[in-house]
Design a protein around this motif. Structure first.
Motif, PDB file in Angstrom:
ATOM      1  N   ALA A  28       0.793  -1.116   0.017  1.00 36.17           N
ATOM      2  CA  ALA A  28       0.076  -0.111   0.024  1.00 36.17           C
ATOM      3  C   ALA A  28       1.086   1.270   0.073  1.00 36.17           C
ATOM      4  O   ALA A  28       0.467   2.197  -0.665  1.00 36.17           O
ATOM      5  CB  ALA A  28      -0.825   0.157   1.269  1.00 36.17           C
ATOM      6  N   LEU A  29       2.093   1.188   0.903  1.00 35.88           N
ATOM      7  CA  LEU A  29       3.069   2.232   0.852  1.00 35.88           C
ATOM      8  C   LEU A  29       3.790   2.844  -0.487  1.00 35.88           C
ATOM      9  O   LEU A  29       3.653   3.659  -1.232  1.00 35.88           O
ATOM     10  CB  LEU A  29       3.921   2.251   1.894  1.00 35.88           C
ATOM     11  N   LEU A  30       3.869   1.502  -1.301  1.00 34.64           N
ATOM     12  CA  LEU A  30       4.453   1.639  -2.449  1.00 34.64           C
ATOM     13  C   LEU A  30       3.587   2.139  -3.515  1.00 34.64           C
ATOM     14  O   LEU A  30       3.769   3.109  -4.449  1.00 34.64           O
ATOM     15  CB  LEU A  30       5.015   0.369  -3.080  1.00 34.64           C
ATOM     16  N   GLU A  31       2.356   1.739  -3.601  1.00 32.73           N
ATOM     17  CA  GLU A  31       1.251   2.149  -4.393  1.00 32.73           C
ATOM     18  C   GLU A  31       0.988   3.888  -4.105  1.00 32.73           C
ATOM     19  O   GLU A  31       0.912   4.527  -5.324  1.00 32.73           O
ATOM     20  CB  GLU A  31      -0.124   1.456  -4.233  1.00 32.73           C
ATOM     21  N   ALA A  32       1.131   4.094  -3.103  1.00 29.65           N
ATOM     22  CA  ALA A  32       0.837   5.438  -2.733  1.00 29.65           C
ATOM     23  C   ALA A  32       1.931   6.273  -3.056  1.00 29.65           C
ATOM     24  O   ALA A  32       1.850   7.388  -3.628  1.00 29.65           O
ATOM     25  CB  ALA A  32       0.564   5.746  -1.083  1.00 29.65           C
ATOM     26  N   ARG A  39       2.439  11.933 -10.230  1.00 24.08           N
ATOM     27  CA  ARG A  39       1.911  13.262 -10.389  1.00 24.08           C
ATOM     28  C   ARG A  39       2.974  14.274 -10.464  1.00 24.08           C
ATOM     29  O   ARG A  39       2.644  15.370 -11.197  1.00 24.08           O
ATOM     30  CB  ARG A  39       1.168  13.526  -8.990  1.00 24.08           C
ATOM     31  N   VAL A  40       4.232  13.792  -9.911  1.00 28.83           N
ATOM     32  CA  VAL A  40       5.279  14.955 -10.228  1.00 28.83           C
ATOM     33  C   VAL A  40       5.821  14.552 -11.592  1.00 28.83           C
ATOM     34  O   VAL A  40       6.430  15.507 -12.362  1.00 28.83           O
ATOM     35  CB  VAL A  40       6.309  14.649  -9.021  1.00 28.83           C
ATOM     36  N   HIS A  41       6.316  13.374 -11.833  1.00 27.24           N
ATOM     37  CA  HIS A  41       7.167  12.842 -13.050  1.00 27.24           C
ATOM     38  C   HIS A  41       6.361  12.203 -14.230  1.00 27.24           C
ATOM     39  O   HIS A  41       7.237  12.031 -15.153  1.00 27.24           O
ATOM     40  CB  HIS A  41       8.075  12.029 -12.488  1.00 27.24           C
TER      41      HIS A  41
END
Length: 145
Positions: A28-32, A39-41
């Motif tokens: 879940a942390l990886l997905e987030a 969104r940035v790259h």
């Protein structure tokens, strides 16, 4: 497990319970983080590109200790040799240190982890499940068998 580690059977079972929870939390942390990164790259176009970013890009640095911790759990659980009670208890204690929210310092990892817990209900739920498992393990590993 041999008799020398039989006093740690509850702790060993807690470690086995902790592993899938940590895997789900890590995923879940990886997905987030992937979502934030994209969104940035811009979009990550393949699983191989994501893998390369996860292992080498600074953006994902803060997640690597969690990855390593899960690998150490896997090594202990998969070991053909008896796992010493000290190793088992050490891993359970390390779990507290590996989750940045448990730290008193405001490291980048702690800030990013807190942001993930605050912004993703799934991560907050998984964090709570991990903490519940650890609290349960700390009461079960103090001499109970």
């Amino acid at each position: 497990m041999t008799d020398s580690s039989s006093t740690s059977v509850p702790a060993y079972e807690k470690l086995k319970t902790l592993r899938p929870l940590m895997l789900r939390l890590h995923k879940a942390l990886l997905e987030a983080e992937q979502d934030s990164y994209e969104r940035v790259h811009g979009p990550i176009t393949s699983k191989m590109e994501l893998f390369q970013l996860v292992i080498s890009d600074e953006w994902f640095d803060w997640l690597r200790p969690i990855s390593g911790f899960i690998a150490r759990i896997d090594e202990s659980i998969a070991s053909k040799e008896p796992v010493s009670p000290n190793v088992i208890h050490g891993l359970l204690e390390e779990a507290y240190d590996i989750l940045p929210l448990q730290s008193d310092e405001a490291s980048e990892a702690a800030v990013r982890y807190q942001r993930a817990v605050d912004n993703y209900p799934k991560i907050a739920t998984l964090h709570a499940q991990v903490m519940d498992a650890l609290k349960s393990s700390s009461t079960d590993t103090n001499g109970a068998s």
